[in-house]
Structures are given as structure tokens and as C-alpha cells.
Design a protein around this motif. Structure first.
Motif, PDB file in Angstrom:
ATOM      1  N   LYS A 188      33.566  34.180  56.502  1.00 53.97           N
ATOM      2  CA  LYS A 188      33.256  34.977  55.316  1.00 53.97           C
ATOM      3  C   LYS A 188      33.704  34.255  54.045  1.00 53.97           C
ATOM      4  CE  LYS A 188      33.377  39.545  57.505  1.00 53.97           C
ATOM      5  NZ  LYS A 188      34.078  40.845  57.585  1.00 53.97           N
ATOM      6  N   GLU A 189      34.911  33.701  54.091  1.00 57.39           N
ATOM      7  CA  GLU A 189      35.419  32.991  52.922  1.00 57.39           C
ATOM      8  C   GLU A 189      34.570  31.759  52.616  1.00 57.39           C
ATOM      9  OE1 GLU A 189      37.988  35.717  51.862  1.00 57.39           O
ATOM     10  OE2 GLU A 189      37.806  33.800  50.802  1.00 57.39           O
ATOM     11  N   TYR A 190      34.190  31.060  53.661  1.00 57.72           N
ATOM     12  CA  TYR A 190      33.390  29.841  53.483  1.00 57.72           C
ATOM     13  C   TYR A 190      32.022  30.161  52.896  1.00 57.72           C
ATOM     14  CZ  TYR A 190      30.914  25.519  54.597  1.00 57.72           C
ATOM     15  OH  TYR A 190      30.163  24.374  54.510  1.00 57.72           O
ATOM     16  N   LEU A 191      31.390  31.214  53.384  1.00 60.09           N
ATOM     17  CA  LEU A 191      30.026  31.546  52.956  1.00 60.09           C
ATOM     18  C   LEU A 191      29.985  32.317  51.637  1.00 60.09           C
ATOM     19  CD1 LEU A 191      28.420  32.483  56.386  1.00 60.09           C
ATOM     20  CD2 LEU A 191      28.183  30.365  55.097  1.00 60.09           C
ATOM     21  N   LYS A 192      31.126  32.622  51.063  1.00 59.92           N
ATOM     22  CA  LYS A 192      31.133  33.251  49.747  1.00 59.92           C
ATOM     23  C   LYS A 192      30.745  32.250  48.646  1.00 59.92           C
ATOM     24  CE  LYS A 192      34.509  36.994  50.355  1.00 59.92           C
ATOM     25  NZ  LYS A 192      35.863  37.485  49.972  1.00 59.92           N
ATOM     26  N   GLU A 193      31.104  30.991  48.859  1.00 61.99           N
ATOM     27  CA  GLU A 193      30.841  29.955  47.869  1.00 61.99           C
ATOM     28  C   GLU A 193      29.362  29.611  47.831  1.00 61.99           C
ATOM     29  OE1 GLU A 193      34.706  29.965  46.774  1.00 61.99           O
ATOM     30  OE2 GLU A 193      33.077  28.803  45.820  1.00 61.99           O
ATOM     31  N   ASP A 194      28.801  29.627  46.629  1.00 60.78           N
ATOM     32  CA  ASP A 194      27.367  29.350  46.476  1.00 60.78           C
ATOM     33  C   ASP A 194      27.034  27.930  46.895  1.00 60.78           C
ATOM     34  OD1 ASP A 194      24.900  28.736  44.176  1.00 60.78           O
ATOM     35  OD2 ASP A 194      24.790  30.490  45.479  1.00 60.78           O
ATOM     36  N   GLU A 195      27.951  26.989  46.645  1.00 59.04           N
ATOM     37  CA  GLU A 195      27.706  25.607  47.038  1.00 59.04           C
ATOM     38  C   GLU A 195      27.545  25.485  48.554  1.00 59.04           C
ATOM     39  OE1 GLU A 195      27.105  22.826  45.344  1.00 59.04           O
ATOM     40  OE2 GLU A 195      27.047  24.097  43.558  1.00 59.04           O
ATOM     41  N   ASN A 196      28.348  26.234  49.274  1.00 59.69           N
ATOM     42  CA  ASN A 196      28.241  26.218  50.735  1.00 59.69           C
ATOM     43  C   ASN A 196      26.928  26.831  51.194  1.00 59.69           C
ATOM     44  OD1 ASN A 196      30.771  25.047  50.932  1.00 59.69           O
ATOM     45  ND2 ASN A 196      31.827  27.028  51.086  1.00 59.69           N
ATOM     46  N   LYS A 197      26.501  27.875  50.486  1.00 58.84           N
ATOM     47  CA  LYS A 197      25.210  28.489  50.813  1.00 58.84           C
ATOM     48  C   LYS A 197      24.080  27.486  50.598  1.00 58.84           C
ATOM     49  CE  LYS A 197      26.721  33.142  49.478  1.00 58.84           C
ATOM     50  NZ  LYS A 197      26.515  34.255  48.528  1.00 58.84           N
ATOM     51  N   LYS A 198      24.147  26.770  49.467  1.00 56.46           N
ATOM     52  CA  LYS A 198      23.117  25.765  49.173  1.00 56.46           C
ATOM     53  C   LYS A 198      23.135  24.652  50.223  1.00 56.46           C
ATOM     54  CE  LYS A 198      23.187  26.496  44.152  1.00 56.46           C
ATOM     55  NZ  LYS A 198      23.493  25.891  42.829  1.00 56.46           N
ATOM     56  N   GLN A 199      24.324  24.286  50.638  1.00 53.70           N
ATOM     57  CA  GLN A 199      24.445  23.229  51.634  1.00 53.70           C
ATOM     58  C   GLN A 199      23.780  23.642  52.945  1.00 53.70           C
ATOM     59  OE1 GLN A 199      25.634  20.203  51.003  1.00 53.70           O
ATOM     60  NE2 GLN A 199      25.006  19.596  53.071  1.00 53.70           N
ATOM     61  N   ILE A 200      23.957  24.892  53.318  1.00 48.46           N
ATOM     62  CA  ILE A 200      23.307  25.397  54.534  1.00 48.46           C
ATOM     63  C   ILE A 200      21.789  25.324  54.370  1.00 48.46           C
ATOM     64  CG2 ILE A 200      22.903  27.470  55.906  1.00 48.46           C
ATOM     65  CD1 ILE A 200      25.816  28.210  55.432  1.00 48.46           C
ATOM     66  N   CYS A 201      21.308  25.703  53.172  1.00 53.65           N
ATOM     67  CA  CYS A 201      19.861  25.641  52.914  1.00 53.65           C
ATOM     68  C   CYS A 201      19.365  24.202  52.982  1.00 53.65           C
ATOM     69  CB  CYS A 201      19.547  26.229  51.543  1.00 53.65           C
ATOM     70  SG  CYS A 201      19.835  27.997  51.426  1.00 53.65           S
ATOM     71  N   VAL A 202      20.151  23.268  52.444  1.00 53.82           N
ATOM     72  CA  VAL A 202      19.776  21.858  52.494  1.00 53.82           C
ATOM     73  C   VAL A 202      19.655  21.376  53.928  1.00 53.82           C
ATOM     74  CG1 VAL A 202      20.575  19.513  51.947  1.00 53.82           C
ATOM     75  CG2 VAL A 202      20.734  21.307  50.226  1.00 53.82           C
ATOM     76  N   VAL A 203      20.626  21.771  54.751  1.00 53.94           N
ATOM     77  CA  VAL A 203      20.588  21.376  56.168  1.00 53.94           C
ATOM     78  C   VAL A 203      19.327  21.904  56.834  1.00 53.94           C
ATOM     79  CG1 VAL A 203      21.717  21.657  58.395  1.00 53.94           C
ATOM     80  CG2 VAL A 203      23.092  21.231  56.355  1.00 53.94           C
TER      81      VAL A 203
END
Length: 501
Positions: A280-295
């Protein structure tokens, strides 16, 4: 004075003759012969008739004194029942008051040794495994299936209230779960396999065979819906089925890679909660969300650039199956969303309202879902019951339970009031005793053959011992008989002179 001499002589003769007669009952013990001629009245009457006397006495005792009815009646007397009750009461009170462990009591009373515990554990373990046969497993499957079927045949509240806006979310969740199911996975997989069979001879890339702008649309969709995608990822992690799978994986990882001592302090539930909190903490960050989308987008782009026929031909069929599985998994995880499902729900809303049960709804999606459900349940139950993990759990559980049980005072294992246990135990033991007496006692007494026992014992007595016993019992009576002989002899001697007058 001369008139008393016959009286004295008669008394002496009477005393001697009676005394001699009593002695001749036993004496001599053996036959006497003079010059080869048998001496009359030898042996004595009792030695001579010993077997006949033994036979007569044994018959009298068996038929009149210790008959079967007499013994059975004696065995059912109030004294016997009182003794049984007192014995039960004493034993149970001793158990309740004892502070000794169950193992110590068994050692003291039954000769139980520590090594016997392993044998008991193995016996219980083998008994449990033998009882977990196919019939038992099939019964488990049927019970689970019947419970599920019973619930499926009920009219669910969602159908009654489907028109309410707040319940759209519930129905969306049902459809979403179906979209995440293995059944949906297999259906999509079959479609892809069929399409691959058609494209294996084409020279086009995957992107070329896809509709125009589909890749860009997918990329934009993934980026614009990154919040929803990450939200769905978290939601998926919190799903009961996913939660169970993660905890099972954690448990198996602990059991495989960590020593049993350390594993005792590692709780799968706690580790799962830590993992979920971190996610939950990791996926709160928008950068991490974008990184998942990039993958996701990179994965899709690479896949789209490949030549369809070359990709299909260069990859083994088994690997193609893996790729398709992953593709479908990505589809289920990243494309199928609650929003998409909600939009579709409104289109099928009125059709669903026509159904009266969940069963009808599922039949609409898959007419053979019941057979599939039963097959899945059966495979699951058989795999769980026959698995080494289950056997290990059973064995460890048995060893742990028996060890703890054996080390505890037996009184702590009994949760029933002492008086109740005494009453129940007495009733049970008395019932068993009565049942034995009524059905078996006569047969046992007959087998004992009291008549034969008495006869054999009498015949085994030495004559001098029999004489000692009888004389000891009737000493006063025999003495009286001797003196009565003297009295009668004296009276006859006294009367005789008067007969000549």
C-alpha cells in the motif's frame, strides 16, 4: 454291689464299641491281610467308600448348595452391587484427587513405558490414514458440494435489489470475480490458441494484425488508469482467495527454508499484513504507479513488434502456453477493471433480474458449471487429503496431542463433575456386569463344573487329613456318641439282673 457290676461292664463295653465304631469309619487306612487272607472291615468305611462318598457329596453340593441358580442369585445380591459401587467410587475419586500425570498412572498400573508412546502414535496415525479412504474423501466432496449447491439455489438478495444503485457494486464484484477466474482464463486462452492457429502462416507483426491505434489506445488507457490499476492490484491482494494463496505460500516458504524453532515465531498472518502494508505504501507514490504502467506498456510493445509466424514457430508449444497464460493473466489483472464491468452491468441488468437464483445466473454464463465445480472440489479435496503436507500435519498433530495429554494430570483431562462420572461409570459397569451374569454366568458355572471340582478335591484328600477335618468339625458330637454308648451299655447292664427275677 453285685447289681452294679453288670452296669459298669455294660458301660465300658458300650463306650468301647462306639469308640471303636467311630475309629473304624477311618481306620485302618488301607486293606490288611494275614497269610494272604483279607482281614474283615479293612480298610475303614470312609477309605473304602471314598470315591462313592466324594461323588455323593459333590452331587449334593452342586445340586443343592452351590447350584447355578444359587450362584447367580448370590452374584446379583445387594452386597455385590454395593461392592461394585464402592469400587467405582474409590477408583474415580482416586483419579480426581491424583496429581500424577496420565503417563505416570499408566506406568504404575499398566506397566506403560515411554517407548510404547511411539507405537501408540503410529497406531493412531495409521488408523487415521486408513479411514481417509476414497469413500471418506467422496463424502467430504459431496458435503461441500451440497452446501454450495444449497446456497446457489437460494434466491440471492442481489437479484431482489439489483435495481438499486448501491447494489451495482456488489454485482460488479461478482462479474469481476468471474473475469478473474480460471474458467474465464481458459475461455480466453482457447480463443487465442484458435487465432494463433490462423496466424501461424502470416508474415505480419503482432502490431499489424491488431486493429489500428489499438496499441496507442492500450498505452493511453494503462497510463490514464494507473490509479485504478494500482487500486485493483491492492484490491486483488486483499481478496480472500488471494490472501489465502499468499499465506499458504508464506507458510510453505517458512516450512521449507526456516528451522522449525524459528518457524514457531513466524506467523503467516502477520507476515501477510506486513507485505500488504508495504504494498500500500509503495503504490501510493505516483512515480511507482507510472513505473508499473511503463513495465506493462514495455511488455506489450515488445510483444507487438514481433513477427507472428516467427514468434509462433520459434517458441515451443509448452512455452507458447506459458506466454498465453501470462498474457491472459495480465489481461485479467490489468485490463479487466471494476469500471469496465460496471458499464457492462447496466446492459445486462434487466436480463439478470429474470433469474431467481445464483444457480440460474451461473447456468446462463456456463451451462456445465456444476460439473466443473464438482470436479474442482474433488481434485482439491483429494490433493489436500493425499498430500504429504496433510500427512505431516496429521502425524505432528497426533504426536503433539498425545505428548501433551500424557504429561497432564488425568484429572485435568476430565471436565465432567466427579459425582456425574461416578454415577455414569457405575451405571455402565453395573449394566455390563448384569449383562454378563444374565447371558454368560450360567455357561461359565457349567464350564467350571463345581460337582467335578468338589469330587476331585475330596478324592485328593489323604484319609488321615479327611479324618482330621471331620473329627475336628464333629469332635463334640462324636464324643457325645461315645458317651451315649457307655450310658446305653450301663443302662442295659443295670436292667439285665432284673430280667432274671
Amino acid at each position: 454291689m453285685k447289681n452294679f457290676i453288670p452296669c459298669i461292664v455294660g458301660a465300658v463295653i458300650g463306650y468301647i464299641t462306639n469308640w471303636l465304631a467311630i475309629k473304624m469309619l477311618f481306620r485302618p487306612y488301607e486293606e490288611k491281610r494275614i497269610f494272604g487272607i483279607k482281614v474283615p472291615f479293612t480298610p475303614g468305611l470312609i477309605p473304602k467308600e471314598k470315591q462313592r462318598i466324594a461323588k455323593s457329596v459333590s452331587e449334593a453340593i452342586a445340586n443343592h448348595l452351590l447350584s447355578k441358580d444359587t450362584i447367580v442369585k448370590a452374584l446379583c445380591s445387594p452386597n455385590i452391587y454395593s461392592h461394585i459401587y464402592n469400587m467405582v467410587e474409590t477408583k474415580i475419586k482416586g483419579i480426581y484427587s491424583s496429581t500424577k500425570s496420565f503417563k505416570v498412572l499408566m506406568e504404575e498400573n499398566l506397566g506403560f513405558a515411554e517407548k510404547n508412546l511411539d507405537g501408540i502414535n503410529e497406531y493412531i496415525y495409521e488408523g487415521v490414514l486408513n479411514n481417509l479412504n476414497d469413500d471418506v474423501k467422496d463424502k467430504i466432496v459431496k458435503e461441500i458440494y451440497n452446501l454450495i449447491e444449497k446456497e446457489l439455489n437460494k434466491k440471492p438478495l442481489i437479484i431482489d435489489s439489483i435495481s438499486k444503485e448501491e447494489n451495482i457494486e456488489k454485482l460488479s464484484r461478482i462479474v469481476y470475480n468471474y473475469g478473474s477466474s480460471n474458467e474465464f482464463h481458459q475461455n480466453v486462452k482457447e480463443k487465442i490458441n484458435k487465432k494463433l492457429g490462423e496466424l501461424i502462416y502470416t508474415e505480419k507483426s503482432i502490431k499489424e494484425v491488431m486493429p489500428k491505434n489499438m496499441v496507442e489506445i492500450v498505452d493511453d488507457f494503462i497510463y490514464e488508469n494507473r490509479d485504478k490499476i494500482t487500486s485493483e492490484i491492492l484490491h486483488l491482494l486483499e481478496e480472500p482467495n488471494t490472501k489465502v494463496k499468499i499465506k499458504v505460500a508464506i507458510s510453505e516458504g517458512i516450512g521449507t527454508n526456516v528451522s522449525p524453532l524459528v518457524a514457531m515465531f513466524l506467523n503467516p498472518e502477520t507476515l501477510y499484513n506486513k507485505f500488504l502494508s508495504f504494498s500500500k505504501e509503495y503504490l501510493k507514490e505516483d512515480e511507482n504507479k507510472k513505473q508499473i504502467c511503463v513495465v506493462i506498456r514495455d511488455y506489450i510493445d515488445k510483444l507487438m513488434e514481433g513477427n507472428v509466424s516467427e514468434i509462433i514457430k520459434s517458441v515451443e508449444y509448452s512455452k507458447i502456453e506459458i506466454i498465453i497464460d501470462r498474457l491472459v493473466n495480465n489481461l485479467q489483472s490489468n485490463v479487466i477493471s471494476m469500471e469496465l464491468i460496471r458499464e457492462g452491468i447496466y446492459g445486462i441488468k434487466h436480463k439478470i433480474l429474470d433469474h431467481n437464483s445464483i444457480d440460474e445466473v451461473l447456468l446462463r454464463f456456463n451451462p456445465t458449471y456444476k460439473e466443473n465445480l464438482y470436479g474442482v472440489l474433488k481434485r482439491f479435496v483429494y490433493e489436500v487429503v493425499d498430500g504429504d503436507r496433510t500427512k505431516t500435519i496429521i502425524k505432528e498433530g497426533i504426536y503433539r496431542i498425545t505428548s501433551v495429554t500424557m504429561d497432564r494430570p488425568i484429572s485435568s483431562l476430565i471436565k465432567v463433575d466427579e459425582d456425574i462420572v461416578i454415577k455414569i461409570s457405575n451405571t455402565y459397569i453395573k449394566g455390563v456386569y448384569d449383562k454378563f451374569i444374565q447371558k454368560q454366568a450360567s455357561d461359565v458355572i457349567e464350564i467350571l463344573n463345581i460337582e467335578k471340582i468338589v469330587e476331585d478335591n475330596i478324592n485328593s484328600f489323604e484319609v488321615d487329613f479327611a479324618e482330621e477335618v471331620i473329627v475336628g468339625i464333629a469332635h463334640k458330637e462324636l464324643k457325645a456318641i461315645t458317651w451315649i454308648g457307655a450310658l446305653l451299655g450301663g443302662l442295659i447292664g443295670l436292667v439285665t439282673p432284673f430280667l432274671y427275677l
